[in-house]
Scaffold this active site. Sequence first.
Site, PDB file in Angstrom:
ATOM      1  N   ASP A 180      50.555  79.416  12.279  1.00 15.81           N
ATOM      2  CA  ASP A 180      51.002  79.989  13.544  1.00 15.81           C
ATOM      3  C   ASP A 180      51.386  81.429  13.232  1.00 15.81           C
ATOM      4  OD1 ASP A 180      52.341  80.902  15.791  1.00 15.81           O
ATOM      5  OD2 ASP A 180      53.351  79.003  16.182  1.00 15.81           O
ATOM      6  N   HIS A 181      50.594  82.391  13.719  1.00 11.08           N
ATOM      7  CA  HIS A 181      50.794  83.787  13.295  1.00 11.08           C
ATOM      8  C   HIS A 181      52.173  84.318  13.644  1.00 11.08           C
ATOM      9  CE1 HIS A 181      49.629  84.716  17.490  1.00 11.08           C
ATOM     10  NE2 HIS A 181      50.335  85.807  17.316  1.00 11.08           N
TER      11      HIS A 181
ATOM     12  N   HIS B 226      54.307  78.808  19.381  1.00 10.21           N
ATOM     13  CA  HIS B 226      55.119  80.007  19.140  1.00 10.21           C
ATOM     14  C   HIS B 226      56.585  79.797  19.525  1.00 10.21           C
ATOM     15  CE1 HIS B 226      51.305  81.674  18.477  1.00 10.21           C
ATOM     16  NE2 HIS B 226      51.081  82.240  19.645  1.00 10.21           N
TER      17      HIS B 226
END
Length: 511
Positions: free
Chosen positions: A200-201, A263
């Site tokens: 998950d960036h 996120h």
Amino acid sequence: MADTQSLQNILRDEQRLPRVPEPGVVVIFGASGDLTARKLVPALYDLAAQRRLPLEFAVVGISRTEMSNEEFRGKLRRALEEHRSGEVSGDVWESFAGGIFYLPGDSKKAETYKGLKELLKRLDSERGTQGNRAFYLSSSPSLFPAIVENLGEAGLSEGEDGGWSRLVVEKPFGRDLESAQELNAELQRYFDETQIYRIDHYLGKETVQNILALRFANGIFEPVWNQHYVDHVQITVAEDIGVGTRGAFYEEAGALRDIVQNHVMQVLCLTAMEPPVAFDAESVREEKVKVLRAVRPIPEGEVEDYAVRGQYERGWVFGEEVPGYREEENVDPESVTETYVALKVFIDNYRWARVPFYIRAGKRLPKKATEVAIQFHASPHTPFARDDTKGLAPNVLVVRVQPEEGLSLKIGAKVPGTGFEVSSVNMDLLYGTAFLEEAPDAYQRLLLDLMLGDPTLFIRADEAEGSWKILDPVMRHWSQKPEVSFYQAGTWGPEEADDLLERDGREWRRP
């Protein structure tokens, strides 16, 4: 004594030097896609430019598009110049591009993996990659099971000659709890959980990681980071853009799956978790999972008391009229897909008992802003006259993730003058001016950690499933009651989202 001191200085200097990963190959499935050109290769190039990658390093791209090695390298060079700020060094690119290779093939067919295995063995011999491989699933999620099965059947789930093998899985991790469990079971048929890196960036962003530094490196914050001092917490992920060309994807996903499940839930965990015993993968991830387990289940019959589903209509953003979601390309003209979500959740543990966490994420809002705001209880009593404190608000600590990364603390201060008027002012820290170093792209940090074998900033299986477990009742209710609240583009969401807080005597912040 001098020799001992010299040895200590050498060890200290070695600890300050950046770690360089072992030799290895990153294999990217779906290499002709946007993520490879826009994020993955620019991040790897920057790591190479910083000398953070070994010389014995290679990238192998796989997709169905027919291309030669030179054509693939040329495409990536053009993308690098388009998507990366700053000049591309010819010398760095020449060295980096020498390790880029392309293999056309269907990821569902066994012969593709036979060719891949032969290529990887050749790279071990020619480039000294030592049997270490990282397989990056950047393709459509529907292909994940087939790719993993073929990797396993081809014997590629284990490194060659004692090397390591790792699997990187891009979001989404399933569509709901059941599909996430099925995906995890499929991955774990061929790869051990320690080999799986769910990416998950957001966790690679410097300001997201700084939530941990803010909490656990400062003695003044952690003592008040609890229900005794905190009134409520707001997490906002606002975008001013619409769905653009992603209409077909958004019809399948919606804001809850696209933004909140991954996120936002990760930011929630970092904000609410207990101090880990150490900053290592198991300690950090175990504390995040504890938060997810402690989130109070949302009763399916009471979803409307805890969740709001919104969709943007035609409106104005930055002085320009923009279309509504139903007018976007590849969107059903009667769609009830949410482009905005507001949630109220409670974390039922000792630290956060009775403290509501308000979450909102949406598109076509007035500005782009991602932030975490911790609002503290108002002072129980002030000795000043009421008229002197009209401009005084409760203390709020804001962690701004983007676009203006930094911290802001709202405090009460005396207004200059002969009277004793007290008003709220902000104390601000902007990372851009406080530190000389430019923050690396999120994918730089995550790809480097992948090569180093550090999964601290990646998601464990029970984390992914825990997020879905929280949101499943909301999704089921919305599927049975296909209705959506509308808001004009350029506003902060539907009225029902304001009502969610007003019922509790609170209101949304305006970032």
